[in-house]
Design a protein around this motif. Structure first.
Motif, PDB file in Angstrom:
ATOM      1  N   ASN A  80      46.748 -20.796  48.003  1.00 27.78           N
ATOM      2  CA  ASN A  80      46.121 -19.589  48.556  1.00 27.78           C
ATOM      3  C   ASN A  80      44.915 -19.205  47.684  1.00 27.78           C
ATOM      4  OD1 ASN A  80      47.359 -18.345  46.248  1.00 27.78           O
ATOM      5  ND2 ASN A  80      49.218 -18.099  47.465  1.00 27.78           N
ATOM      6  N   ALA A  81      44.248 -18.130  48.065  1.00 28.36           N
ATOM      7  CA  ALA A  81      43.090 -17.675  47.270  1.00 28.36           C
ATOM      8  C   ALA A  81      43.535 -17.150  45.911  1.00 28.36           C
ATOM      9  CB  ALA A  81      42.338 -16.584  48.035  1.00 28.36           C
ATOM     10  N   THR A  82      44.709 -16.551  45.859  1.00 31.09           N
ATOM     11  CA  THR A  82      45.197 -15.988  44.594  1.00 31.09           C
ATOM     12  C   THR A  82      45.290 -17.066  43.517  1.00 31.09           C
ATOM     13  OG1 THR A  82      46.428 -14.325  45.821  1.00 31.09           O
ATOM     14  CG2 THR A  82      47.110 -14.693  43.537  1.00 31.09           C
ATOM     15  N   HIS A 106      40.048  -7.170  45.036  1.00 29.42           N
ATOM     16  CA  HIS A 106      41.474  -7.305  45.355  1.00 29.42           C
ATOM     17  C   HIS A 106      42.229  -7.485  44.032  1.00 29.42           C
ATOM     18  CE1 HIS A 106      44.996  -9.510  47.046  1.00 29.42           C
ATOM     19  NE2 HIS A 106      44.704  -8.898  48.181  1.00 29.42           N
ATOM     20  N   SER A 108      44.030  -9.761  43.223  1.00 28.79           N
ATOM     21  CA  SER A 108      44.055 -11.167  42.788  1.00 28.79           C
ATOM     22  C   SER A 108      42.908 -11.474  41.826  1.00 28.79           C
ATOM     23  CB  SER A 108      44.035 -12.120  43.995  1.00 28.79           C
ATOM     24  OG  SER A 108      42.983 -11.791  44.842  1.00 28.79           O
ATOM     25  N   ASN A 158      38.333  -6.280  51.501  1.00 34.65           N
ATOM     26  CA  ASN A 158      39.465  -6.396  52.432  1.00 34.65           C
ATOM     27  C   ASN A 158      39.958  -5.025  52.888  1.00 34.65           C
ATOM     28  OD1 ASN A 158      40.546  -5.938  49.744  1.00 34.65           O
ATOM     29  ND2 ASN A 158      42.552  -6.244  50.650  1.00 34.65           N
ATOM     30  N   ASP A 183      34.955 -14.531  45.548  1.00 31.71           N
ATOM     31  CA  ASP A 183      36.205 -14.508  46.310  1.00 31.71           C
ATOM     32  C   ASP A 183      35.842 -14.408  47.792  1.00 31.71           C
ATOM     33  OD1 ASP A 183      38.528 -13.857  47.619  1.00 31.71           O
ATOM     34  OD2 ASP A 183      38.905 -11.993  46.526  1.00 31.71           O
ATOM     35  N   GLN A 186      38.050 -13.084  52.574  1.00 32.02           N
ATOM     36  CA  GLN A 186      37.791 -12.436  53.868  1.00 32.02           C
ATOM     37  C   GLN A 186      36.658 -13.092  54.651  1.00 32.02           C
ATOM     38  OE1 GLN A 186      39.523 -10.056  55.431  1.00 32.02           O
ATOM     39  NE2 GLN A 186      40.967  -9.852  53.741  1.00 32.02           N
ATOM     40  N   THR A 206      40.671 -18.779  51.071  1.00 29.79           N
ATOM     41  CA  THR A 206      42.029 -18.911  51.588  1.00 29.79           C
ATOM     42  C   THR A 206      41.963 -19.586  52.940  1.00 29.79           C
ATOM     43  OG1 THR A 206      44.139 -17.754  51.713  1.00 29.79           O
ATOM     44  CG2 THR A 206      42.295 -16.687  52.812  1.00 29.79           C
ATOM     45  N   HIS A 208      44.278 -19.205  55.474  1.00 25.09           N
ATOM     46  CA  HIS A 208      45.068 -18.613  56.565  1.00 25.09           C
ATOM     47  C   HIS A 208      44.445 -17.380  57.206  1.00 25.09           C
ATOM     48  CE1 HIS A 208      46.739 -15.181  54.172  1.00 25.09           C
ATOM     49  NE2 HIS A 208      46.409 -15.983  53.161  1.00 25.09           N
ATOM     50  N   LYS A 209      43.209 -17.054  56.816  1.00 20.79           N
ATOM     51  CA  LYS A 209      42.562 -15.900  57.463  1.00 20.79           C
ATOM     52  C   LYS A 209      41.523 -16.449  58.448  1.00 20.79           C
ATOM     53  CE  LYS A 209      43.361 -13.106  53.329  1.00 20.79           C
ATOM     54  NZ  LYS A 209      44.206 -11.925  53.382  1.00 20.79           N
TER      55      LYS A 209
HETATM   56  C1  PLP Z   1      39.577 -10.051  49.264  1.00 18.46           C
HETATM   57  C2  PLP Z   1      40.858 -10.817  49.070  1.00 18.46           C
HETATM   58  N1  PLP Z   1      40.980 -11.588  47.984  1.00 18.46           N
HETATM   59  C3  PLP Z   1      42.094 -12.317  47.771  1.00 18.46           C
HETATM   60  C4  PLP Z   1      43.145 -12.291  48.640  1.00 18.46           C
HETATM   61  C5  PLP Z   1      44.354 -13.126  48.367  1.00 18.46           C
HETATM   62  O1  PLP Z   1      44.466 -14.128  49.333  1.00 18.46           O
HETATM   63  P1  PLP Z   1      45.779 -15.023  49.445  1.00 18.46           P
HETATM   64  O2  PLP Z   1      46.785 -14.206  50.164  1.00 18.46           O
HETATM   65  O3  PLP Z   1      45.370 -16.221  50.203  1.00 18.46           O
HETATM   66  O4  PLP Z   1      46.219 -15.353  48.082  1.00 18.46           O
HETATM   67  C6  PLP Z   1      43.075 -11.492  49.779  1.00 18.46           C
HETATM   68  C7  PLP Z   1      44.215 -11.393  50.709  1.00 18.46           C
HETATM   69  O5  PLP Z   1      44.438 -10.440  51.391  1.00 18.46           O
HETATM   70  C8  PLP Z   1      41.893 -10.744  50.006  1.00 18.46           C
HETATM   71  O6  PLP Z   1      41.753  -9.986  51.087  1.00 18.46           O
END
Ligand code: PLP
Length: 393
Positions: A80-82, A106, A108, A158, A183, A186, A206, A208-209
């Motif tokens: 994932n992005a995190t 975020h 993350s 986000n 990042d 979004q 990421t 999955h968005k």
């Molecule tokens: C701006 C932003 N950064 C990072 C993330 C984290 O993404 P992921 O759930 O794929 O780890 C999100 C998820 O909502 C996000 O909106």
């Protein structure tokens, strides 16, 4: 809902695409199912041919590299992005470094930075944003110190969708020799991203968005040369060169990947990117901007309705944060869900500083409505009617 996506049995209006896009294109579901029912082998870990798995993973890296103007071997696949942001932040920053970020981030980004600040002597500056959610590149430049080594910025909030001036900040970072981490959780899949012209050194995305893939997919794209500066944060089996004791001496992309890949998820991600290419990113953006405009127009200037953010579809993604007088956000979200089958997201959205800046923190955040490509103008109209009914209770 369009015929390109699976029909959902329950009649609901899904306005939570900023959390994860739903539904997924039919082709994504077919690709995941196809992988699991036919060539579901692990890459590089078996006597049988794993060519088809290799083709899927390599093909996905190539499509992502084309989308972001990077190189396939520098597309590091994560869950994932995190995890991608953690790799970038923990793999790059060291004691004594100074990093600049913003209030629109975020958790993350904020949490790994807070951790490094507390435990490893990394200095963090959080640049203030305007109340409609924009970073001023001049403020980023002013925050630069002698020991600044990294700037971390989200491409789009986000919470309120505000699209940040990435190219302007990228130019500043390049001029000052500072690594620029973006990042794109979004934005990837709906806004054009060119790492070279935008001056991006590390791009976290990421799957999955807006890339329309399944959950459990994402990655970090490295600009050429970043592999000399970034330490791998996971070590383990890669299926190649098993007698090499040091993970960091492996070739790209294995240097930053370890363990069995999420192969069926990656197969779905590949189909998601192919769907975007076939449909056209511009067409997707145009449709989503039109739904955003319709939603904002319907909510604007209504007594008791509070809108946050740019309130302008040309400056934001389809992420609309609102509150209604007399309803805490959680309660309004509950009513939308339980009485009307409208799925939103309420609260602080893992971005507390954004809510502090836009003024919604003391209220417990906002109700976030985020339509996506498969939503229709009729659905927006229905949501507006529902909010009107609740407003007049
Ligand atoms: C701006 C932003 N950064 C990072 C993330 C984290 O993404 P992921 O759930 O794929 O780890 C999100 C998820 O909502 C996000 O909106």
């Amino acid at each position: 809902m369009s015929e390109n996506c699976v029909s959902v049995v329950i009649v609901l209006i899904y306005f939570n695409n900023a959390a994860t896009s739903f539904p997924k294109p039919k082709s994504v579901i077919k690709a995941v199912q196809g992988y699991l029912t036919s060539a579901g082998f692990s890459l590089g870990r078996g006597t049988t041919t794993t060519q088809s798995t290799g083709d899927i993973i390599q093909g996905t890296r190539t499509l992502l590299a084309e989308m972001f103007n990077g190189t396939p071997s520098r597309v590091i696949l994560t869950q994932n992005a995190t995890l991608a942001l953690n790799l970038a932040i923990h793999g790059f920053l060291k004691k004594g470094d100074h990093v600049i970020t913003s209030e629109m981030e975020h958790n993350s980004i904020l949490r790994p930075l807070n951790f490094l600040q507390k435990r490893h002597g990394v200095e963090v500056t959080i640049v203030k944003c305007s109340t409609d959610g924009f970073v001023n590149p001049g403020d980023v430049e002013l925050a630069i110190k002698e020991n600044t080594t990294m700037i971390c910025l989200t491409h789009a909030s986000n919470v309120i969708g505000s699209i940040q001036p990435i190219t302007a900040v990228g130019q500043i970072a390049q001029k000052r020799g500072i690594v620029f981490l973006v990042d794109s959780a979004q934005s990837a899949g709906v806004l054009p991203i060119d790492m070279k012209t935008m001056g991006i050194d590390l791009l976290a995305f990421t799957g999955h968005k807006s890339l329309m893939g399944p959950q459990g997919t994402g990655g970090l794209v490295l600009k050429e040369g970043m592999e000399e500066k970034l330490i791998p944060t996971v070590q383990g089996g890669t299926g190649i060169i098993s007698d090499e004791p040091n993970h960091e001496d492996l070739p790209l992309p294995d240097k930053y990947e370890a363990g069995t890949h999420n192969c069926h998820g990656i197969a779905g991600l590949k189909a998601g990117i192919e769907f975007i290419r076939k449909t056209g990113m511009e067409k997707i953006r145009k449709h989503e901007a039109s739904l955003t405009g319709q939603l904002l127009d319907g909510l604007r200037d209504k007594e008791g309705v509070h809108l946050y953010g740019p309130s302008d579809p040309s400056r934001q993604l389809p992420v609309v944060s609102m509150n209604l007088d007399a309803f805490p956000p959680d309660e309004l979200g509950f009513i939308l869900d339980k009485s009307f089958e409208v799925i939103s997201r309420t609260g602080l959205h893992c971005a507390p500083l954004t809510h502090k800046r836009i003024g919604s923190y003391p209220l417990g955040g906002t109700v976030r409505l985020s339509p996506g490509y498969f939503n229709t103008p009729d659905e927006v109209e229905r949501v507006l009617e529902i909010i009107e009914r609740i407003r007049n209770v």
